[in-house]
Write an enzyme that holds these catalytic residues in place. Structure first.
Site, mmCIF file in Angstrom:
data_model
loop_
_atom_site.group_PDB
_atom_site.id
_atom_site.type_symbol
_atom_site.label_atom_id
_atom_site.label_comp_id
_atom_site.label_asym_id
_atom_site.label_seq_id
_atom_site.Cartn_x
_atom_site.Cartn_y
_atom_site.Cartn_z
ATOM 1 N N ARG A 47 86.240 44.205 35.229
ATOM 2 C CA ARG A 47 86.761 43.021 35.938
ATOM 3 C C ARG A 47 88.069 43.346 36.659
ATOM 4 N NH1 ARG A 47 83.515 41.460 31.711
ATOM 5 N NH2 ARG A 47 82.361 39.499 31.985
ATOM 6 N N ARG A 142 66.136 46.197 34.335
ATOM 7 C CA ARG A 142 66.823 45.030 33.755
ATOM 8 C C ARG A 142 66.758 43.800 34.659
ATOM 9 N NH1 ARG A 142 72.280 46.904 31.110
ATOM 10 N NH2 ARG A 142 72.064 44.839 30.179
ATOM 11 N N ASP A 334 76.745 43.290 21.385
ATOM 12 C CA ASP A 334 76.890 44.739 21.568
ATOM 13 C C ASP A 334 77.069 45.488 20.251
ATOM 14 O OD1 ASP A 334 76.638 44.442 24.283
ATOM 15 O OD2 ASP A 334 78.794 44.458 24.673
HETATM 16 C C1 S3P Z 1 79.399 41.964 29.007
HETATM 17 C C2 S3P Z 1 78.587 40.968 28.533
HETATM 18 C C3 S3P Z 1 77.433 41.226 27.683
HETATM 19 C C4 S3P Z 1 77.521 42.587 27.014
HETATM 20 C C5 S3P Z 1 77.871 43.662 27.988
HETATM 21 C C6 S3P Z 1 79.209 43.369 28.633
HETATM 22 C C7 S3P Z 1 80.507 41.603 29.906
HETATM 23 O O1 S3P Z 1 76.255 41.202 28.454
HETATM 24 O O2 S3P Z 1 76.309 42.885 26.371
HETATM 25 O O3 S3P Z 1 77.949 44.907 27.327
HETATM 26 O O4 S3P Z 1 81.397 42.430 30.137
HETATM 27 O O5 S3P Z 1 80.511 40.475 30.389
HETATM 28 P P1 S3P Z 1 75.529 39.825 28.841
HETATM 29 O O6 S3P Z 1 76.443 39.062 29.700
HETATM 30 O O7 S3P Z 1 74.280 40.247 29.559
HETATM 31 O O8 S3P Z 1 75.243 39.172 27.517
#
Ligand code: S3P
Length: 448
Positions: A47, A142, A334
């Site tokens: 981000r 995905r 995760d």
């Molecule tokens: C993340 C959100 C999660 C997580 C990924 C990182 C993020 O995914 O599994 O490793 O940085 O917003 P999802 O938003 O698909 O749940």
């Protein structure tokens, strides 16, 4: 005599991970002890890199994630006109170009990173040009419909391969604000829509079914935007300008989880992890680890750019096991692979429910965990949206696969520490997607 813990033989170095590129051999340990400095949080680093690119001025980040995934984001941002470099002190400097990025002349390669593809699409939807995004074999499988739907409602046009899979073509342009209620609880989707909301005229709202990690909201605020949050709804008004920041990225709690679970393997183990992210939307992991028997304390709590940071001290004790369901599943999504990988060693086992999202991560993580555990001699009950792993089981070393998934490679390196005999993990190089020095660090804490 001390046996080498790890024999990581990389025959070739590819930018995208190639299965069978590397093998790790893990030998059992008797105890886990030491201090580990965990690299910067991956979610925050992505981000920061994206928002720094559309901010005014140059941003500087200490402890920026070393993950291959975050390099994918930095490289995409540089193809969009925002140069970055590593400074002598190790910090990453990102040159912001303001809200209007440069039209890319090449395809934006997101590598293995779903975060890059999904969140960056939000920014690209607001740009007056078309961008193409692709990914590796795993990312190409995905689901992207979850971001295509809100971005299309906002006025962008997105083409995808069959079934809403990558590659994507994002035709950006003027956006209108929406009030979006995503079906899946996903922080990537929330950040994608809020980032797009920066380019829309008026107020964009994302109302989540379950509250997910809020690094997008916190980072937007750090860069000077106003983001309001009430309950599970986050709101942003478009047209706000971002200003460059200097920040220290907290250690990644999801990477720390591997060492915390390693400490949980043996009563008497002790691990210290300084400077770890303590954001409440991520720190539910610590409550669950404590409920399952790990002794955890947190010291030196501080705040950096709106994110809580602290030093974790953990001691192994009787490992009880438990249930992960509902909002906890989303909060620990995760960390479930490593919790599941060590579940056979627990007293009562582990029941993971409401976790069908695990099937569409970097690998099908339910199938990957079940396959590897069975190879180690464990009994596992696999369900479409979860799994049940009985406790009180003994595992033996085996030939395992990472399935090209960083968290599977690391989870089974941890489980292997308490198995009888040696374990080989093919495709262990996948760990570099989030934690390139993981195997070396694990070796420093494994006592024999
Ligand atoms: C993340 C959100 C999660 C997580 C990924 C990182 C993020 O995914 O599994 O490793 O940085 O917003 P999802 O938003 O698909 O749940």
């Amino acid at each position: 005599m001390r046996t080498p813990f790890l024999d990581l033989t990389s025959r070739l170095r590819y930018i995208n991970f190639m299965p069978d590129d590397s093998k790790a051999v893990v030998h059992p340990a008797r105890i886990v002890r030491g201090v580990v400095r965990i690299p910067g949080d991956k979610s925050i680093s992505h981000r920061y890199a994206m928002l720094a690119a559309i901010a005014e001025g140059s941003s500087k980040f200490q402890n920026f994630s070393a993950a291959r995934d975050c390099c994918s984001t930095l490289d995409c941002m540089s193809k969009l006109g925002s140069a970055w470099k590593r400074l002598e002190d190790g910090a990453i400097e990102v040159q912001g170009v303001g809200p209007r990025l440069k039209a890319p002349t090449e395809v934006l390669d997101c590598g293995n990173s779903g975060s890059t593809m999904r969140m960056l699409s939000g920014i690209l939807a607001g740009q007056p040009f078309t961008s193409e995004l692709c990914g590796d074999e795993s990312l190409s499988r995905r689901p992207m419909a979850r971001i295509m739907k809100p971005l299309s409602e906002m006025g962008a046009r997105i083409d995808a391969a069959e079934g809403g899979r990558p590659p994507l073509k994002v035709h950006g342009g003027p956006l209108k604000p929406i009030h979006y209620r995503p079906e899946v609880a996903s922080a990537q989707v929330k950040s994608c829509v809020l980032f797009a909301g920066l380019f829309a005229e008026g107020e964009t709202v994302v109302e989540e079914p379950i509250r997910t990690r809020d690094h997008g909201e916190i980072a937007l605020r750090a860069f000077g935007a106003e983001v309001e949050r009430k309950g599970n709804a986050s709101r942003i008004v478009g047209g706000q300008r971002l200003r460059a920041i200097e920040a220290h990225v907290p250690g990644d709690l999801s990477s720390a989880a591997f060492f915390l679970c390693a400490a949980a393997l043996y009563p008497g183990s002790q691990i210290t992890l300084p400077g770890i992210l303590m954001n409440p939307t991520r720190a539910r992991l610590l409550d669950i680890l404590m409920q399952m028997g790990l002794k955890v304390s947190v010291a030196h709590l501080e705040e950096h750019q709106g994110e809580l940071v602290g030093t974790i001290e953990a001691r192994g004790s009787a490992w009880k096991g438990g249930v992960i369901a509902g909002a906890d599943t989303a909060a620990l999504i995760d960390e479930i692979p490593v919790l599941a990988a060590i579940a056979p060693y627990s007293e009562s086992g582990l029941d993971v429910r409401d976790a069908k999202e695990l099937r569409v991560k970097e690998s099908d993580r339910i199938a990957a965990v079940a396959t590897n555990l069975r190879k180690m001699g464990a009994e596992v009950e696999e369900r479409p949206d979860g799994m049940r792993i009985p406790g009180g089981q003994h595992l033996h070393g085996a030939e395992l696969d990472s399935f090209g998934d960083h968290r599977i490679a690391m989870a089974f390196a941890v489980a292997a520490l308490r198995a009888e005999g040696e374990t080989t993990i093919s495709g262990a190089d996948a760990a570099g997607v989030s934690y390139p020095t993981f195997f070396e660090e694990l070796e420093t804490v494994a006592g024999r």
